[in-house]
Every structure is written in C-alpha cells, then in structure tokens.
Write a protein that holds these residues in place. Sequence first.
Motif, PDB file in Angstrom:
ATOM      1  N   TRP A  78      -3.370   4.562  -5.991  1.00 26.92           N
ATOM      2  CA  TRP A  78      -3.020   3.544  -4.988  1.00 26.92           C
ATOM      3  C   TRP A  78      -1.572   3.123  -5.167  1.00 26.92           C
ATOM      4  O   TRP A  78      -1.142   2.756  -6.260  1.00 26.92           O
ATOM      5  CB  TRP A  78      -3.938   2.340  -5.166  1.00 26.92           C
ATOM      6  CG  TRP A  78      -3.621   1.120  -4.343  1.00 26.92           C
ATOM      7  CD1 TRP A  78      -3.110  -0.060  -4.797  1.00 26.92           C
ATOM      8  CD2 TRP A  78      -3.844   0.942  -2.941  1.00 26.92           C
ATOM      9  NE1 TRP A  78      -2.988  -0.961  -3.765  1.00 26.92           N
ATOM     10  CE2 TRP A  78      -3.436  -0.371  -2.607  1.00 26.92           C
ATOM     11  CE3 TRP A  78      -4.331   1.769  -1.922  1.00 26.92           C
ATOM     12  CZ2 TRP A  78      -3.499  -0.876  -1.315  1.00 26.92           C
ATOM     13  CZ3 TRP A  78      -4.403   1.267  -0.630  1.00 26.92           C
ATOM     14  CH2 TRP A  78      -3.993  -0.039  -0.334  1.00 26.92           C
ATOM     15  N   ASN A  79      -0.811   3.187  -4.091  1.00 29.75           N
ATOM     16  CA  ASN A  79       0.562   2.693  -4.085  1.00 29.75           C
ATOM     17  C   ASN A  79       0.679   1.735  -2.916  1.00 29.75           C
ATOM     18  O   ASN A  79       1.049   2.126  -1.807  1.00 29.75           O
ATOM     19  CB  ASN A  79       1.558   3.850  -3.938  1.00 29.75           C
ATOM     20  CG  ASN A  79       2.988   3.351  -3.837  1.00 29.75           C
ATOM     21  OD1 ASN A  79       3.322   2.305  -4.362  1.00 29.75           O
ATOM     22  ND2 ASN A  79       3.818   4.107  -3.143  1.00 29.75           N
ATOM     23  N   GLY A  80       0.301   0.490  -3.144  1.00 30.43           N
ATOM     24  CA  GLY A  80       0.297  -0.437  -2.025  1.00 30.43           C
ATOM     25  C   GLY A  80       0.193  -1.883  -2.450  1.00 30.43           C
ATOM     26  O   GLY A  80       0.093  -2.207  -3.635  1.00 30.43           O
ATOM     27  N   GLU A  81       0.229  -2.747  -1.448  1.00 31.48           N
ATOM     28  CA  GLU A  81       0.039  -4.181  -1.633  1.00 31.48           C
ATOM     29  C   GLU A  81      -0.885  -4.688  -0.537  1.00 31.48           C
ATOM     30  O   GLU A  81      -0.667  -4.410   0.643  1.00 31.48           O
ATOM     31  CB  GLU A  81       1.375  -4.937  -1.540  1.00 31.48           C
ATOM     32  CG  GLU A  81       2.362  -4.621  -2.632  1.00 31.48           C
ATOM     33  CD  GLU A  81       1.930  -5.126  -3.998  1.00 31.48           C
ATOM     34  OE1 GLU A  81       0.978  -5.936  -4.067  1.00 31.48           O
ATOM     35  OE2 GLU A  81       2.541  -4.702  -4.987  1.00 31.48           O
ATOM     36  N   PRO A 121       1.527  -2.848   3.079  1.00 26.01           N
ATOM     37  CA  PRO A 121       1.943  -1.442   2.961  1.00 26.01           C
ATOM     38  C   PRO A 121       1.066  -0.690   1.971  1.00 26.01           C
ATOM     39  O   PRO A 121       0.646  -1.244   0.955  1.00 26.01           O
ATOM     40  CB  PRO A 121       3.374  -1.559   2.437  1.00 26.01           C
ATOM     41  CG  PRO A 121       3.356  -2.810   1.609  1.00 26.01           C
ATOM     42  CD  PRO A 121       2.396  -3.747   2.280  1.00 26.01           C
ATOM     43  N   TRP A 122       0.796   0.591   2.254  1.00 27.66           N
ATOM     44  CA  TRP A 122       0.028   1.376   1.301  1.00 27.66           C
ATOM     45  C   TRP A 122       0.140   2.873   1.558  1.00 27.66           C
ATOM     46  O   TRP A 122       0.402   3.326   2.664  1.00 27.66           O
ATOM     47  CB  TRP A 122      -1.457   0.987   1.315  1.00 27.66           C
ATOM     48  CG  TRP A 122      -2.108   0.906   2.681  1.00 27.66           C
ATOM     49  CD1 TRP A 122      -2.289  -0.217   3.430  1.00 27.66           C
ATOM     50  CD2 TRP A 122      -2.679   1.992   3.459  1.00 27.66           C
ATOM     51  NE1 TRP A 122      -2.923   0.083   4.620  1.00 27.66           N
ATOM     52  CE2 TRP A 122      -3.178   1.424   4.661  1.00 27.66           C
ATOM     53  CE3 TRP A 122      -2.802   3.360   3.261  1.00 27.66           C
ATOM     54  CZ2 TRP A 122      -3.792   2.199   5.650  1.00 27.66           C
ATOM     55  CZ3 TRP A 122      -3.419   4.135   4.251  1.00 27.66           C
ATOM     56  CH2 TRP A 122      -3.906   3.551   5.417  1.00 27.66           C
ATOM     57  N   SER A 123      -0.028   3.619   0.474  1.00 30.47           N
ATOM     58  CA  SER A 123      -0.364   5.040   0.531  1.00 30.47           C
ATOM     59  C   SER A 123      -1.375   5.256  -0.582  1.00 30.47           C
ATOM     60  O   SER A 123      -1.396   4.500  -1.562  1.00 30.47           O
ATOM     61  CB  SER A 123       0.871   5.937   0.356  1.00 30.47           C
ATOM     62  OG  SER A 123       1.452   5.763  -0.914  1.00 30.47           O
ATOM     63  N   ARG A 138      -1.098   7.205   4.691  1.00 28.37           N
ATOM     64  CA  ARG A 138      -0.141   6.095   4.638  1.00 28.37           C
ATOM     65  C   ARG A 138      -0.530   5.044   5.663  1.00 28.37           C
ATOM     66  O   ARG A 138      -1.264   5.321   6.615  1.00 28.37           O
ATOM     67  CB  ARG A 138       1.276   6.594   4.962  1.00 28.37           C
ATOM     68  CG  ARG A 138       1.779   7.700   4.078  1.00 28.37           C
ATOM     69  CD  ARG A 138       2.985   8.405   4.674  1.00 28.37           C
ATOM     70  NE  ARG A 138       4.177   7.563   4.718  1.00 28.37           N
ATOM     71  CZ  ARG A 138       5.268   7.872   5.403  1.00 28.37           C
ATOM     72  NH1 ARG A 138       5.318   8.988   6.129  1.00 28.37           N
ATOM     73  NH2 ARG A 138       6.321   7.081   5.378  1.00 28.37           N
ATOM     74  N   ASP A 139       0.003   3.832   5.480  1.00 28.51           N
ATOM     75  CA  ASP A 139      -0.311   2.759   6.420  1.00 28.51           C
ATOM     76  C   ASP A 139       0.299   3.037   7.795  1.00 28.51           C
ATOM     77  O   ASP A 139       1.068   3.979   7.983  1.00 28.51           O
ATOM     78  CB  ASP A 139       0.154   1.406   5.869  1.00 28.51           C
ATOM     79  CG  ASP A 139       1.671   1.251   5.871  1.00 28.51           C
ATOM     80  OD1 ASP A 139       2.230   0.958   6.940  1.00 28.51           O
ATOM     81  OD2 ASP A 139       2.287   1.434   4.811  1.00 28.51           O
ATOM     82  N   ARG A 144       5.055   2.988   2.781  1.00 31.84           N
ATOM     83  CA  ARG A 144       5.059   3.606   1.459  1.00 31.84           C
ATOM     84  C   ARG A 144       5.173   5.115   1.620  1.00 31.84           C
ATOM     85  O   ARG A 144       4.507   5.713   2.467  1.00 31.84           O
ATOM     86  CB  ARG A 144       3.789   3.245   0.677  1.00 31.84           C
ATOM     87  CG  ARG A 144       3.729   1.779   0.254  1.00 31.84           C
ATOM     88  CD  ARG A 144       4.782   1.471  -0.779  1.00 31.84           C
ATOM     89  NE  ARG A 144       4.853   0.036  -1.092  1.00 31.84           N
ATOM     90  CZ  ARG A 144       5.754  -0.788  -0.588  1.00 31.84           C
ATOM     91  NH1 ARG A 144       6.672  -0.342   0.250  1.00 31.84           N
ATOM     92  NH2 ARG A 144       5.767  -2.060  -0.925  1.00 31.84           N
TER      93      ARG A 144
END
Length: 641
Positions: A78-81, A121-123, A138-139, A144
Amino acid sequence: MCGICCVVTLCSKHVIHHFLNEDLLCCLRRRGPDSSKQLIKTVSDLSYKCLFYGHVLHLRGPVTPQPVEDANSNVFLWNGEIFGGVHVGNLENDTEVMFRHLALCSSEADILSLFSSLRGPWSFVYYQASRHTLWFGRDYFGRRSLLWRFSDEADSTLCLASVSVQSESGNQWQEVPASGIFKIDLKACAATKSLSLTLFPWKYSCTEKAAVEGFINVLDQVSKDLPNHIRLVMNESELFLTAPVIPLNKTISGASGECPDTDSSNITHVVSVETLQGFLAEEHRRKLVHEFTDVLNEAVKRRVLSLVRGKDENTRELPSTSSRKAYVGVLFSGGIDSMVIAALADKHVPSGEPIDLLNVAFMAKEQAKQKSPTKICASLQVQLDLVCHREGCQDLDAKSAVPLSCFDVPDRITGRAGLKELEAINPSRTWNFVEINVTLEELKKMRQECIHHLIYPLDTVLDDSIGCAIWFASRGEGFISNQGQLKPYKSPAKVVLSGIGADEQLAGYSRHRVCFKKYGLEGLNKELEIELGRISSRNLGRDDRIIADHGKEARFPFLDEDVVSFLSSLPISEKADLTLPRGVGEKLILRLAAKELGLAASTILPKRAVQFGSRIAKLESSREKAADICSRLKLLSVEEL
C-alpha cells in the motif's frame, strides 16, 4: 509514502530477482527509509511465482513493515493515505486498516466498493491467495505513482513498481493508467502461459448505454499502449468503480459565453487589490467564496494533521517551542496557489511548530550577465509595488561562492514578498523561508545521478524543467535568515504540500485564455475537462516520484475529492472570468478566497509557471520547445554531458 514493487512470473523456474536491478531497489528504498521487507510467494502446482518488496515512510500510527501478510496468505502493498471514506483512528496505521477491510471482501464487487469509498491518494498491489488473483491500480487522479513493465512473450513476466530506472533493453516501463483497477487471474494465466489483464474502470453514475460506450473507449485507450502479447479485457460483469467526484458542470449563461475582442493583456495596469473587493461586495459570490474556502481549508487540515509528530524519547512530551522542527513544507513561489495553502496550513499546524516555505532558484552565468536582479525586481515592482529586494545582496552562496543576487529570480522575489504577508497574518509563527539556490553544474550532476530516472518514463523538455525544479525544492537544502545572518538549513519536513490542480480547474494557464478567445466558454469547459482527465499521466506520477525520492510525501489539497467536486459543481463563470486582466480573471474564486484570508499583493499576481519563475527554462538551450523530447533525460555517461 512508500516504495512498493511486485514481480509476477508464470514460470516458477525463473530466478525472480533477475527481473530487478540494484538501481531500482535503491530508488525504492529512498522512497521508504523507515522499513524494508521482501516476500516471495511460490505456487508450484500452478507454476507461478510472486515477489513483493515494500519500503515504508512512516507517517501515521505504528510503523507497519510491508508487504503485510495474513493467516490466509493474502499479501498487501500500500502506498497511500486515507483521508476519508474508511475510518482510520488517530493511533491506527492505514495500511493495516485497508488490509483488514480487504480480508473481509468476499467478491469482486466488495473490493470495488471498498476502493470506490476511499478519499485520498493511493496505489496498491493485493494478492488474494484463495482466488489466485492479483489486484493493482492507482486512485482516480493518479496521485501516487505506479509503473508496469512486461517481459517478452516467452518470459510472461510483469513488474510493478512505484519508480523505475531507465534501461537500454527493449522492455520499457510505462505508467499504469489511472483508468481503473486491474486484476490478473494467476491460475488461468499460468495455465495458458500468457498474461491477461481484466480492467474495472472508473465511471460516473450514468445511463447504461453511456456506461457501455465509456467502457469500450477506456479499454481501447489502455490497450493501445500495451505490448501485442498482453491481452486486456473488460470484466464480464461490467462492474466498475464509482468516481469519487462529480462530473464537470458545463452550464453557460447567455452573456458569459461571449468573448470580447479586447485583449485583456493590454489592460493589466488597472489591476489592484481593490479590484477584488468589488467582487466580494456581491452577496452570492461572497457566499460561494466562503464555501470554497471552507472546503479547501478542510482539505489542508487533513493533510497537515494526518502524520505522526515526534516526542522527546525521555519525557514523551513535545519538545519546547525553540527546538521544534517543521513537519510540513510548502512548495512556495509566493504565487496565489502556494500563498493560500500556506495561510490555511497556518490555521492547523500546531502553533509552536515552524512551517517550511521551500523556494527554489536557478542561476546561469549567461543570465546573470544579461539580467541584473535590480532590473528583475524593478519590473515586478511596477506591477505590484513590492519592496522585496534583499539587503546585502553581494553575500556569497555558501556552496557555490556565487553572489546571492544572481539567484534573485522572479519566484525568489515574490516568495520574499509572500513571506512578509504571511508574517503579517501570523507574526508568532516561525516561517522558515528556505532559499534553495541551484547552479548549472549542480543541476547537471543531480540530473545525471538520479533525477532522470525519476522523471522517466516521461521525457519532454517541460518534464525536465518541472521535474528538476521540484526535486531541488522538495529536497529542501538551502539557507534561512536567522537574525539577519544566513544559516545553512535542510528541511526535515516529511510532508510537502503542492498547489497542483488549481490551474487545471480554475483556468490558470495562458493556454486557457487562448482557448477562451478562440472557442468561448464552451471550448474552455472542454479544455478544463481534458486537463483534469490527463493530470495523472501528465503531472502527478512524475511529481510523486520526484518528491518521494527525498523520503517525503507529496500532498495535493486542490485535488482533494471534496474540493474537486465543489469546483466541478460550479459553472465556469463562478470560478474564473477571462474577460478580466491577468492577475484577476484566471482563478478568480481563489483570488477572492485569498483576499478574505487577509492576503494582499499576492492575490493579484499573474500565473507564472515554476520553470519560468525559477529560471530553469531555457537555462541549457534557448532553442528548444516545451513539448520537445529532452536529450538531457536520456541515458548518458558523465563524459557525454
């Protein structure tokens, strides 16, 4: 912010690490310096293998190493907020929260419903063990970065990563389109020894016919950039993700759609701060400005408070005011976008905590000879009556021994003026105006060492100019003024706020005036719709890779879903009026919001793109155009530079 990577091969005999190189892993580690971990999943009876890498930048809740795996062998990167849609407690980590929700999903529809609900935002990459499926995407805005690379047909391998490195091989990286999320049925693909992707696209609520036509268009658009041996199909159930924002309001009133023959650029001399006050006298417009300010204020609040602030290891208390460090930085030119973001951040960042204003300037010897800082400053003073030239301008930059006056580019001048406005609004706040000076030699060196990898796979002169400017600005290495003395400073801020998204929604670019003059408001509406639709591939993946390279996270308040929906709900005439001069007509609603926040001269600054304000544009070649392929971004040896 995290560096995530996944490699999938349909031949379990392959040595899976061979598909990655050390340069790529280094780039991933720079994104996530707080934790690193890898995991390999081998399913021998189905002959596929998955490698997962995770590098974590710790910002919220307890440190959660990635990839995470549960008792059922599901794996999550997870790369997001998460700023809304799914509850994340103050002491929780959003990676754990998302993984917990995914584990409860029993169908494709459940997974799509979960991602449709997210705000922020996320990927991600998610391996669903029981179904032998891999999900990724991705969002909606692509805030991201996520890239993919496919091997030759014989190898049947897919690599996914937050960042890539250029390679001389034929298999090039591309950005994963922010058109929806993708699923791979690994069991079916292993049986055929070929990769097939299933797309679940974003869409607004619309008629069934429009939905089908939209699906076909998205499928064609994504397919055209894939290798011939990669199959892309629409999901059979025609399931989709619900867009997190509403469609653009294209309503045009009779009079407002007309474009006068007068060239507004010829009447810029009449612009003053009082011009804006007249608009605020209209009750309807003032009400809209307050509504806009409220929704943007909430977006900034979420982005400056959703992070862990350090405590003294011994006392577990926040340090004294004098020793506190900045946790939030702003990419700062003194222009309207960055000024509003900084003013709103001031309302929510703890009172004793500094805010870093990151201001970048480039110097070239040729420019220094041709344009004195006095002339540049005088030019701006004619327009804005800003007294902003620094005393003692003959001081030398500590690193380059170049006179500091050589870095008095337009953004430096407006930045200093903006600092004075912010200090007037809140004199008790420590505003660290970080002057980041870049010589041509350092620019060439850092581009060759790392920046060209981060901009890749984008490759134009414009990408080079903006990418390099943002990289040096977000690095935050420069100096600040301390009681009249210049003091070396490196910004410790882990969160960097960017104003991107304002121009795209509020007709801030010069091309919008050209479009309006040619095609009126109808044409302008179409252009703004295109702008927002392409922001993922044109800007955001690149900016995310650039800023994250310093172990910092980019956050974009103007692309908050509530902000975008509010602005999309308004007809264009409520947001901008391009019959008015530059410095007023573009981004009118934002200028009025700035006036209500107490800002002054910065409210009527005309738009100036970072590549011109920082003076990086034309620094190395005066003949190239923004859309040209940039030779400086290609793989070169040091000797060739």
